[in-house]
Design an enzyme around this catalytic site. Sequence first.
Site, PDB file in Angstrom:
ATOM      1  N   GLY A  96       0.822  -1.198   0.000  1.00  0.00           N
ATOM      2  CA  GLY A  96       0.000   0.000   0.000  1.00  0.00           C
ATOM      3  C   GLY A  96       0.857   1.250   0.000  1.00  0.00           C
ATOM      4  N   CYS A 123       5.237  -6.215   1.805  1.00  0.00           N
ATOM      5  CA  CYS A 123       5.628  -4.800   1.803  1.00  0.00           C
ATOM      6  C   CYS A 123       4.908  -4.047   2.935  1.00  0.00           C
ATOM      7  CB  CYS A 123       5.366  -4.182   0.433  1.00  0.00           C
ATOM      8  SG  CYS A 123       6.291  -2.653   0.139  1.00  0.00           S
ATOM      9  N   TYR A 124       3.938  -3.172   2.623  1.00  0.00           N
ATOM     10  CA  TYR A 124       3.183  -2.486   3.675  1.00  0.00           C
ATOM     11  C   TYR A 124       2.554  -3.503   4.617  1.00  0.00           C
ATOM     12  CZ  TYR A 124      -0.363   0.435   5.939  1.00  0.00           C
ATOM     13  OH  TYR A 124      -1.150   1.081   6.868  1.00  0.00           O
ATOM     14  N   HIS A 210       7.939  -7.947  -3.245  1.00  0.00           N
ATOM     15  CA  HIS A 210       6.683  -8.361  -3.873  1.00  0.00           C
ATOM     16  C   HIS A 210       6.867  -9.695  -4.598  1.00  0.00           C
ATOM     17  CE1 HIS A 210       4.327  -4.658  -3.239  1.00  0.00           C
ATOM     18  NE2 HIS A 210       5.506  -4.065  -3.261  1.00  0.00           N
ATOM     19  N   GLU A 212       4.572 -11.444  -5.923  1.00  0.00           N
ATOM     20  CA  GLU A 212       3.553 -11.625  -6.953  1.00  0.00           C
ATOM     21  C   GLU A 212       3.980 -11.125  -8.331  1.00  0.00           C
ATOM     22  OE1 GLU A 212       2.477  -7.657  -4.913  1.00  0.00           O
ATOM     23  OE2 GLU A 212       3.489  -9.540  -4.457  1.00  0.00           O
ATOM     24  N   GLY A 265     -24.581 -12.467 -26.052  1.00  0.00           N
ATOM     25  CA  GLY A 265     -23.721 -13.055 -27.068  1.00  0.00           C
ATOM     26  C   GLY A 265     -22.293 -13.231 -26.641  1.00  0.00           C
ATOM     27  N   GLY A 266     -21.908 -12.677 -25.484  1.00  0.00           N
ATOM     28  CA  GLY A 266     -20.533 -12.788 -25.016  1.00  0.00           C
ATOM     29  C   GLY A 266     -20.310 -14.053 -24.212  1.00  0.00           C
ATOM     30  N   VAL A 267     -19.066 -14.274 -23.836  1.00  0.00           N
ATOM     31  CA  VAL A 267     -18.714 -15.497 -23.115  1.00  0.00           C
ATOM     32  C   VAL A 267     -19.372 -15.559 -21.742  1.00  0.00           C
ATOM     33  CG1 VAL A 267     -16.564 -14.479 -22.239  1.00  0.00           C
ATOM     34  CG2 VAL A 267     -16.796 -16.948 -22.334  1.00  0.00           C
ATOM     35  N   ASP A 268     -19.525 -14.418 -21.068  1.00  0.00           N
ATOM     36  CA  ASP A 268     -20.050 -14.419 -19.702  1.00  0.00           C
ATOM     37  C   ASP A 268     -21.499 -14.886 -19.657  1.00  0.00           C
ATOM     38  OD1 ASP A 268     -17.575 -13.321 -19.158  1.00  0.00           O
ATOM     39  OD2 ASP A 268     -18.326 -11.272 -19.250  1.00  0.00           O
ATOM     40  N   SER A 269     -22.353 -14.303 -20.489  1.00  0.00           N
ATOM     41  CA  SER A 269     -23.756 -14.719 -20.488  1.00  0.00           C
ATOM     42  C   SER A 269     -23.908 -16.122 -21.065  1.00  0.00           C
ATOM     43  CB  SER A 269     -24.621 -13.719 -21.268  1.00  0.00           C
ATOM     44  OG  SER A 269     -24.226 -13.656 -22.630  1.00  0.00           O
ATOM     45  N   LYS A 410     -11.912 -13.562 -16.019  1.00  0.00           N
ATOM     46  CA  LYS A 410     -12.326 -13.917 -17.376  1.00  0.00           C
ATOM     47  C   LYS A 410     -11.695 -15.223 -17.851  1.00  0.00           C
ATOM     48  CE  LYS A 410     -14.268 -11.573 -20.168  1.00  0.00           C
ATOM     49  NZ  LYS A 410     -15.687 -11.467 -20.588  1.00  0.00           N
TER      50      LYS A 410
END
Length: 554
Positions: A96, A123-124, A210, A212, A265-269, A410
Site C-alpha cells: 500500500g 511490503c506495507y 513483492h 507476486e 452473445g458474449g462469453v459471460d452470459s 475472465k
Amino acid sequence: MKLEKNPKDNLRISASDDIELGTYLEIAKSHNLMGNTPEIDSKIQTIVIFDFGSQYSRLIARRVRELNTFCEIINFDSDSSIMNEQNVIGFIFSGGPNSVYDKNAPVAPAWVYESNKPILGICYGMQLIAHQLGGKVISGQKREYGHTVIYKNKSSKILDGIDDNFTVWMSHGDKIESKPIGFETIAFSDNSPNAVISDENQKYYGLQFHPEVAHTTNGTKILENFIFKICNSSGSWTSKNFVSQTIKNIKQRIGNDKVICALLGGVDSTVTAALIHKAIGENLTCIFVDNGLMRKGEVERIRDIFTKNIGAKVIFYEGRKRFLKSLKNIIDPEEKRKIIGTEFINIFEEVAEKIGTVDYLAQGTLYPDVIESTSNETGQAHKIKTHHNVGGLPEKMKLKLIEPLRYLFKDEVRLAGIELGLSKQNIYRQPFPGPGLAIRIIGEITEKKLEILRESDWIIVNEIKSAGLYEKVWQSFAVLTNTQTVGVMGDKRTYQYVIAIRSVDSQDAMTADWSKLPYDLLGKISNRIVNEVNDVNRVVYDITSKPPGTIEWE
C-alpha cells in the site's frame, strides 16, 4: 498491543461486467426492481487478501488462483463475515502507499489476528504486522526500488526450497527497526536488515518485497510455500470442480423455481446460461433482444449457439426499429445508455407476461466487477462502470439475482466454458459491449452509420483473425468517429468519415495497453476499409492506454 475491532461492514458489492451497457443499475433501482440477492453458498478453502491500496492486489489474487486455490480480495476494514461464508485457511496483507505510522493509516482488524490463521504480509502488509504486534517501523535512510538481492540467514517454511541468495522486486521507503516478540529475521538485503521475518509458532510471515510480480525470482515458489505448506490448501480450485459444484449449488438453491437469463452473445452470459441450463433444464428461459446494434452476423451466431449447441429455451425479440426510433437524434453517450436500458426493461416486462411466474434473473457478473465496485480509500462503493447485464427487471417479478460467475476472472470463465463443452470459437470470443455498436458510433446513431461501422468492424476482425492474433489481443474493433475529412478517390475530392481502429492488450479489462499490431497488418486493414466501405476515406489507429483512456470510446 491492543487491537480494536473495526465496526465497518464488509463492502464486497457486485458491480458491472467488464464491458459497459448503460445505467442499468440506476434504472433497476429507480423501478424498485432489485429483489434479495442471496449468494450461492459453498464453503471452499479460501485465502483472503486484504487490500491496503496496492496496485498489485489483483495480481496477488491471480497468482493465488493460478495455484488452484480460491481467494477473495476484501477491504482492509471488512468485518469477519467472510469467516462464516468460506473456509478461510489464511490471509495475505497487500502492499500500500501509506506508512504504518501515519495518522489514519489503514490497519488490519483485530479479528484477523484472533482467528489463529496464517498471515502473509507483503511490503506495507509486512510492516503493518510488525507495527500492530509491537514492533517499530521507521522511515529508511535509503529507499529500495527495483531489483534487489536478498540473503537467507535462517530456515523457514516460507523460503523452503529457495536458494540462499535470490533477486526480488522491492518498492519501499520504510523499514522495520525492531521486530515484535516471537519474530525472527529469515533474510536480509543490503538496505533492509529485515527483508523476511517470521513467527513460525503463530504462522505469521512478512516479506519486504513483492513475490507476486514477475521480477521476483522464486516469487511463485514463495506463494506456493505459504498456500500449501503453511495454509494446507488442497489445490482443488479447478474448472472441473467449479462446474460440478456450481451446478449442484444452483440445483439446491433454485429447486423448481424459474430463471430468465439475458443473452448478450458474449462469453459471460453464454457460460452463465450453460451452467444454469445444466442445473435446471427447462426451468431456464433465455431472452435475446435484437436491438439492431449488433455486429455483422451476430444475431445468427447467437441463435445457433443457444438453439443448437446448448439446447436452451430461447425467446428472440425483434427490436431493431424500436431501439433506433428511441435513439433518434441522441448524441450524449450516457443518454444513449439510459435509453437502451429503459427499452430493455420495457421489453422484458412485455416478454415476462407471456412466460408467467419467474423468480430469478441470471447475469454474468465477474470478479473484476466485484473488485471495481469497492474503494479501499473510503470504504464506500464507487461506480466505476454502469451495470449492463441487469438488463431489465420488471417490478411485478421482483426477481432475485443469481450470479454463478461472480468470483471468477475472465480466463477462469473460459476454462469453465470449455469444461461445459462449449466450443473454443464461442469461448474465446473477444468481449463485446452490452450497448453494442451504439457506443462505437460517436454522435447520432443511424442505419447508414451502423452499416458503415459493421462493415469496417468485419474487416478488422477478419484480418486480425487471418494474422493469427485474434486470441492474443483482448479486444479489437472499429469506431466510427463523427469527424469527416477531405480525401481523393479517382481524381475526385471526397469528404467522408474517419474510422478508428482500436486494439488493446489486457488481462481483465481493468487496465489495458494498445496492441502493437504489425504495420503491414494495419496497412492492409486501412486499405481494405477505404476501398470496400462506402463513405470512409481515412483510417487512424488509437494508441491510448487505459488509463487515461477507456477501452471503448463512449
